[in-house]
Write a protein that holds these residues in place. Structure first.
Motif, mmCIF file in Angstrom:
data_model
loop_
_atom_site.group_PDB
_atom_site.id
_atom_site.type_symbol
_atom_site.label_atom_id
_atom_site.label_comp_id
_atom_site.label_asym_id
_atom_site.label_seq_id
_atom_site.Cartn_x
_atom_site.Cartn_y
_atom_site.Cartn_z
ATOM 1 N N ILE A 6 -42.362 -51.710 -64.517
ATOM 2 C CA ILE A 6 -42.140 -53.118 -64.863
ATOM 3 C C ILE A 6 -43.245 -53.596 -65.802
ATOM 4 C CG2 ILE A 6 -42.040 -55.476 -63.939
ATOM 5 C CD1 ILE A 6 -39.597 -54.025 -63.079
ATOM 6 N N LYS A 7 -44.484 -53.187 -65.501
ATOM 7 C CA LYS A 7 -45.606 -53.610 -66.350
ATOM 8 C C LYS A 7 -45.472 -53.053 -67.759
ATOM 9 C CE LYS A 7 -49.203 -54.762 -63.077
ATOM 10 N NZ LYS A 7 -50.170 -54.181 -62.154
ATOM 11 N N ILE A 8 -45.123 -51.790 -67.856
ATOM 12 C CA ILE A 8 -44.957 -51.184 -69.190
ATOM 13 C C ILE A 8 -43.813 -51.865 -69.944
ATOM 14 C CG2 ILE A 8 -44.397 -49.046 -70.439
ATOM 15 C CD1 ILE A 8 -45.578 -47.535 -67.945
ATOM 16 N N ALA A 9 -42.716 -52.085 -69.237
ATOM 17 C CA ALA A 9 -41.554 -52.724 -69.876
ATOM 18 C C ALA A 9 -41.907 -54.127 -70.359
ATOM 19 C CB ALA A 9 -40.385 -52.777 -68.889
ATOM 20 N N ALA A 10 -42.643 -54.870 -69.537
ATOM 21 C CA ALA A 10 -43.042 -56.233 -69.913
ATOM 22 C C ALA A 10 -43.931 -56.205 -71.153
ATOM 23 C CB ALA A 10 -43.765 -56.905 -68.750
ATOM 24 N N VAL A 19 -36.076 -53.332 -74.645
ATOM 25 C CA VAL A 19 -36.073 -52.715 -73.325
ATOM 26 C C VAL A 19 -34.701 -52.940 -72.683
ATOM 27 C CG1 VAL A 19 -37.017 -52.864 -70.975
ATOM 28 C CG2 VAL A 19 -38.565 -52.992 -72.931
ATOM 29 N N ALA A 20 -34.086 -51.880 -72.221
ATOM 30 C CA ALA A 20 -32.820 -52.042 -71.488
ATOM 31 C C ALA A 20 -33.136 -52.317 -70.029
ATOM 32 C CB ALA A 20 -31.961 -50.794 -71.623
ATOM 33 N N LEU A 21 -32.466 -53.334 -69.481
ATOM 34 C CA LEU A 21 -32.774 -53.733 -68.107
ATOM 35 C C LEU A 21 -31.503 -53.907 -67.281
ATOM 36 C CD1 LEU A 21 -33.261 -57.511 -67.829
ATOM 37 C CD2 LEU A 21 -33.184 -56.523 -70.094
ATOM 38 N N PRO A 22 -31.599 -53.602 -65.968
ATOM 39 C CA PRO A 22 -30.432 -53.812 -65.116
ATOM 40 C C PRO A 22 -30.292 -55.287 -64.753
ATOM 41 C CG PRO A 22 -32.271 -53.021 -63.803
ATOM 42 C CD PRO A 22 -32.751 -53.060 -65.231
ATOM 43 N N ALA A 126 -43.319 -60.454 -67.655
ATOM 44 C CA ALA A 126 -43.383 -60.651 -69.112
ATOM 45 C C ALA A 126 -43.733 -62.086 -69.468
ATOM 46 C CB ALA A 126 -42.056 -60.259 -69.751
ATOM 47 N N GLN A 127 -43.347 -63.026 -68.618
ATOM 48 C CA GLN A 127 -43.648 -64.438 -68.870
ATOM 49 C C GLN A 127 -43.029 -64.946 -70.173
ATOM 50 O OE1 GLN A 127 -45.787 -66.698 -66.966
ATOM 51 N NE2 GLN A 127 -45.473 -65.183 -65.349
ATOM 52 N N ILE A 128 -41.925 -64.342 -70.569
ATOM 53 C CA ILE A 128 -41.183 -64.829 -71.731
ATOM 54 C C ILE A 128 -39.688 -64.769 -71.395
ATOM 55 C CG2 ILE A 128 -42.773 -64.278 -73.649
ATOM 56 C CD1 ILE A 128 -41.356 -61.553 -73.874
ATOM 57 N N PRO A 129 -38.897 -65.634 -72.026
ATOM 58 C CA PRO A 129 -37.444 -65.510 -71.838
ATOM 59 C C PRO A 129 -36.941 -64.257 -72.541
ATOM 60 C CG PRO A 129 -37.938 -67.289 -73.386
ATOM 61 C CD PRO A 129 -39.253 -66.764 -72.902
#
Ligand code: TXA
Ligand code: MG
Length: 308
Positions: A6-10, A19-22, A126-129
């Motif tokens: 999650i940290k890397i993806a953020a 980033v592809a996310l479920p 991520a703290q972003i939309p």
């Protein structure tokens, strides 16, 4: 769930990467919704025409209120269905920091608060939309497993978060809340009658009264032709079945739900279409599916796939 992933993806998202996310509906192809550049990468990767606006994922109604105008109707709908498989089209606030590209030129933006824990964790970190259309190439069916994303977009994304099979399996209900009454632009698992319980005036938009670019009939298209409401099977066809009474003959078949459970059928729809499309030589025969409840959304998707 791997918190390091999650940290890397953020971090990737904050750097403007894809980033592809479920999510609980389908997998999304995510990018920083504050960055036109990052959002442009989505269109590039999908091969999607630019006029198609994207859904922006946020943590909560409070987060959304920083970017869009929340009226009384939107508050009620959010209280009933967020987090969950429902998207609201809302007016952009003056000075809204969301990418303009994300709205494809419209003065509204489609916002959703997803329920999937991995999507929520990513948004929090991520703290972003996050702008995210379904993570498929344009005109292909939506992915409900990480492997689907890998097949089609694997070399175009920085990372794919694997959250297993999507529980709902069809895209969120899209409801336009910019006018006097809510108008459903895209049917989904939150049905018209569920919305009418919250706001009785809720109605369904027809393509003549309202033009949502995503309502283009060519949106959901497998490579092989679909023959809907098939009651018998023609030579060489593969079959998307529903229920326990299958037509006679020997053919390749995927059954959406042997017990005629529409929820199970919705969850299986895209994975099975994809599988059949991969092994079909002639075409895909689709057995009749009842047109109530979730069946409306399933038939809507199949109709589009057939009108490719
Ligand atoms: O379940 C879902 O909704 C998935 C997951 C990833 O969240 N996302 C998804 O996004 O299906 P996409 O981009 O494939 O579909 C967005 C839909 C389209 O029908 C689009 O036309 C409509 O929302 N839409 C987006 N912004 C809009 C706007 N401002 N006005 C009208 N329709 C809008
Ligand atoms: Mg899509």
């Amino acid at each position: 769930m791997e918190t390091s992933d999650i940290k890397i993806a953020a971090a990737c998202l904050r750097e403007g990467k894809l980033v592809a996310l479920p999510t609980e509906t389908v997998y999304g192809l995510g990018a920083n919704a504050l960055s036109d550049d990052a959002v442009a990468k989505i269109f590039e990767a999908k091969g999607r025409p630019h006029f198609n606006p994207l859904i922006v994922h946020m943590r909560s109604l409070d987060d959304a209120a920083q970017y869009v105008r929340i009226n009384g109707m939107a508050e009620k709908i959010a209280a009933a269905f967020w987090p969950g498989p429902l998207t609201m089209v809302l007016p952009r606030l003056p000075g809204c920091k969301l990418s303009l590209l994300v709205s494809a030129g419209l003065d509204s933006v489609a916002v959703r608060v997803p329920k999937h824990p991995m999507a929520q964790a990513l948004l929090a970190q991520a703290q972003i939309p996050i702008a995210a259309p379904s993570a498929n190439r344009s005109g292909k069916v939506s992915p409900t497993q990480a492997t689907h994303v890998r097949e089609e977009l694997g070399n175009r994304v920085a990372m794919i978060l694997d959250g297993g099979n999507c529980e709902v399996g069809i895209e969120s209900t899209v409801v336009d809340v910019t006018g006097d009454i809510p108008v459903i632009l895209r049917p989904g698992s939150i049905t018209e009658s569920m919305l009418q319980e919250i706001i009785p005036q809720t109605t369904s938009g027809t393509s003549t009264t309202y033009k949502s670019p995503g309502m283009l009939l060519s949106h959901y298209a497998p490579d092989h032709p679909l023959r809907l409401n098939a009651k018998d099977i023609r030579e060489g066809e593969v079959v998307l079945a529903f229920g326990s009474q299958l037509p006679k003959g020997s053919y390749t078949v995927e059954n959406l739900s042997p017990t005629s459970d529409l929820r199970e059928a919705a969850a299986n729809l895209f994975a099975m279409l994809r599988k059949l499309d991969g092994c079909a030589s002639k075409g895909i025969a689709v057995m009749p599916i009842p047109d109530g409840g979730l069946g409306v959304a399933i038939n809507d998707r199949l109709q589009r796939a057939a009108n490719r």
